[in-house]
Design a protein around this motif. Structure first.
Motif, PDB file in Angstrom:
ATOM      1  N   UNK A   1      46.696  99.457 -30.636  1.00 39.30           N
ATOM      2  CA  UNK A   1      45.950 100.622 -30.163  1.00 39.30           C
ATOM      3  C   UNK A   1      46.910 101.695 -29.647  1.00 39.30           C
ATOM      4  N   UNK A   2      47.972 101.226 -28.953  1.00 35.68           N
ATOM      5  CA  UNK A   2      48.899 102.187 -28.352  1.00 35.68           C
ATOM      6  C   UNK A   2      49.760 102.889 -29.408  1.00 35.68           C
ATOM      7  N   UNK A   3      50.249 102.074 -30.359  1.00 37.93           N
ATOM      8  CA  UNK A   3      51.202 102.659 -31.316  1.00 37.93           C
ATOM      9  C   UNK A   3      50.564 103.089 -32.638  1.00 37.93           C
ATOM     10  N   UNK A   4      49.442 102.501 -32.966  1.00 34.97           N
ATOM     11  CA  UNK A   4      48.852 102.843 -34.262  1.00 34.97           C
ATOM     12  C   UNK A   4      47.388 103.248 -34.142  1.00 34.97           C
ATOM     13  N   UNK A   5      46.990 103.609 -32.956  1.00 35.97           N
ATOM     14  CA  UNK A   5      45.597 103.984 -32.735  1.00 35.97           C
ATOM     15  C   UNK A   5      45.239 105.294 -33.386  1.00 35.97           C
ATOM     16  N   UNK A   6      43.975 105.690 -33.355  1.00 33.16           N
ATOM     17  CA  UNK A   6      43.495 106.922 -34.016  1.00 33.16           C
ATOM     18  C   UNK A   6      44.219 108.166 -33.535  1.00 33.16           C
TER      19      UNK A   6
ATOM     20  N   UNK B   1      46.786  90.931 -26.772  1.00 33.03           N
ATOM     21  CA  UNK B   1      48.061  91.670 -26.689  1.00 33.03           C
ATOM     22  C   UNK B   1      48.280  92.498 -27.956  1.00 33.03           C
ATOM     23  N   UNK B   2      48.046  91.881 -29.093  1.00 33.14           N
ATOM     24  CA  UNK B   2      48.226  92.593 -30.366  1.00 33.14           C
ATOM     25  C   UNK B   2      47.297  93.795 -30.465  1.00 33.14           C
ATOM     26  N   UNK B   3      46.061  93.608 -29.976  1.00 35.01           N
ATOM     27  CA  UNK B   3      45.099  94.706 -30.020  1.00 35.01           C
ATOM     28  C   UNK B   3      45.591  95.900 -29.208  1.00 35.01           C
ATOM     29  N   UNK B   4      46.090  95.660 -27.992  1.00 40.56           N
ATOM     30  CA  UNK B   4      46.547  96.779 -27.160  1.00 40.56           C
ATOM     31  C   UNK B   4      47.817  97.427 -27.716  1.00 40.56           C
ATOM     32  N   UNK B   5      48.693  96.589 -28.277  1.00 37.74           N
ATOM     33  CA  UNK B   5      49.916  97.158 -28.890  1.00 37.74           C
ATOM     34  C   UNK B   5      49.539  98.035 -30.078  1.00 37.74           C
TER      35      UNK B   5
ATOM     36  N   UNK C   1      40.868 104.968 -40.244  1.00 32.98           N
ATOM     37  CA  UNK C   1      41.205 105.192 -38.833  1.00 32.98           C
ATOM     38  C   UNK C   1      41.232 103.891 -38.035  1.00 32.98           C
ATOM     39  N   UNK C   2      40.641 102.829 -38.614  1.00 26.18           N
ATOM     40  CA  UNK C   2      40.595 101.534 -37.916  1.00 26.18           C
ATOM     41  C   UNK C   2      41.603 100.543 -38.477  1.00 26.18           C
ATOM     42  N   UNK C   3      42.588 101.043 -39.238  1.00 27.35           N
ATOM     43  CA  UNK C   3      43.559 100.116 -39.802  1.00 27.35           C
ATOM     44  C   UNK C   3      44.355  99.362 -38.732  1.00 27.35           C
ATOM     45  N   UNK C   4      44.466  99.936 -37.569  1.00 26.93           N
ATOM     46  CA  UNK C   4      45.244  99.278 -36.497  1.00 26.93           C
ATOM     47  C   UNK C   4      44.577  97.981 -36.025  1.00 26.93           C
TER      48      UNK C   4
END
Length: 407
Positions: free
Chosen positions: A393-398, A387-391, A274-277
């Motif tokens: 999280x938005x597209x590949x989050x849990x 920026x990468x973290x939020x992207x 679940x944390x792969x993002x």
């Protein structure tokens, strides 16, 4: 009024009269022309009379005159010889002295005038006795008393330098002894006192010249300005180097903390699908942090040089002897020789200082370029990671993970 029995009695009466007069009537501002001076003149007079075979009448007249020669100071500092004669005549008449003795004593008193040229041995004796202090060991003290007396009684304030020059002029040109006894027995001590004055004058003159030279060098010499320029510039370069090292250490510390937190908190969580993002943001964050640490180390890493030089290098001015990296492997005597060769020529010293400044400037340029890139990379890494973290999280989050239906 006294009726003396013989000349010895008159001399004793004269001594008592003068001692009482100078003790009670003389102004205390007369620090030199006082009873002590008169007693010194009388003593010197007797020394001279013991050498010369004069008649008893001449001896008595000279002795009495030596006691009475300065009593005029009780009246006034001006024309004190004339006043001394007036008081002497009055005293001798009151004591029934014969006119011939009175006239002889009066002439002897007038012979003590500074500019007077004595006539005859009697006048020479009292003249030399009056100036006997020039040849005595106490001359510096008595001379100082006379300087202070003139300041108090005549309002004539001579500086020590002016007074010393006046005394030198007096002993060299204006004064000389007249009797053979004084020339043979006092002249040498007088000359020694003169030498001491001249030596002190020359010493003070040299001291004054040295002080003036120091002032001139301080205010006018371009060398002082050049030395100050090198000193201040070198100091500024070293401060800038310290600042660069401090900035690099700050980045090293911050990135070390960041990596420690990532390794201890973020990496264990990546095992969970679940944390792969978080993988890509973490990789970017670590990459830029490690890069910043590497560049910080490069900015502070010392540059090791050979530490050796040859005599040809020194002679051809190809080595900077002020930088330890160029001589740390050399023997002490070799380095001492090189330094001695360097300081033989002032231009070579300035040339070496200039080289030291120049190469230190190159090192600073390298440090600050690396630091600028390090801070830039660190800043880009932080921004890009966030920026990468939020992207991610938005597209590949849990919440974006679609659960597959159970068959």
């Amino acid at each position: 009024m006294h009726n003396y029995k013989n000349m010895a009695d008159l001399i004793s009466i004269t001594e008592t009269y003068v001692s009482e007069l100078l003790t009670t009537k003389l102004n205390s501002n007369y620090l030199y022309h006082n009873l002590r001076h008169t007693q010194r003149v009388v003593k010197s007079t007797k020394e001279l009379l013991n050498f010369y075979n004069l008649t008893a009448e001449e001896n008595d007249a000279i002795t009495i005159a030596s006691w009475l020669h300065d009593i005029g100071y009780t009246v006034s500092n001006d024309n004190h010889e004339e006043n001394s004669v007036i008081l002497a005549k009055q005293f001798l008449k009151e004591n029934n002295a014969n006119p011939e003795l009175i006239e002889k004593v009066s002439n002897l008193i007038m012979a003590t005038k500074m500019e007077y040229e004595p006539q005859g041995i009697a006048e020479m004796i009292i003249k030399d006795a009056d100036c006997s202090h020039f040849a005595q060991n106490s001359y510096p003290e008595t001379s100082e008393l006379l300087r202070e007396e003139l300041a108090l009684t005549c309002n004539t304030n001579f500086s020590r330098k002016e007074w010393r020059n006046m005394n030198i002029k007096m002993l060299q040109a204006k004064h000389h002894y007249y009797t053979d006894y004084a020339k043979n027995n006092w002249q040498e001590n007088k000359h020694l006192n003169l030498q001491k004055l001249v030596k002190k004058k020359n010493k003070r003159k040299k001291t004054a010249q040295k002080e003036q030279l120091k002032i001139d060098l301080k205010n006018k010499s371009p060398e002082r300005g050049i030395q100050t320029m090198f000193r201040v510039t070198l100091s500024n370069h070293l401060k800038l180097s310290d600042i660069a090292d401090t900035k690099a250490n700050i980045l090293l510390s911050v990135n070390a903390i960041i990596i420690s937190l990532i390794l201890s908190n973020l990496i264990p969580k990546l095992d969970n699908p679940s944390n792969d993002y978080l993988i890509i943001p973490a990789i970017i964050f670590v990459f830029f942090s490690v890069t910043s640490m590497v560049m910080s180390v490069l900015a502070t890493r010392p540059n090791v040089t050979s530490g050796e030089f040859t005599k040809e290098d020194v002679e051809n001015k190809k080595v900077n002897l002020l930088f330890f990296g160029n001589f740390h492997k050399m023997k002490l005597h070799e380095y001492e020789w090189a330094i001695k060769e360097l300081i033989k020529n002032q231009d070579d010293v300035y040339s070496t200082l200039t080289k030291d400044l120049y190469f230190l400037g190159l090192v600073l340029n390298k440090k600050y370029k690396l630091l600028r890139w390090t801070y830039t990379i660190f800043m880009i890494g932080m921004v890009l990671s966030v920026i990468t973290f939020f992207v991610a999280l938005k597209f590949y989050g849990p919440e974006r993970i679609i659960e597959l239906p159970t068959p």
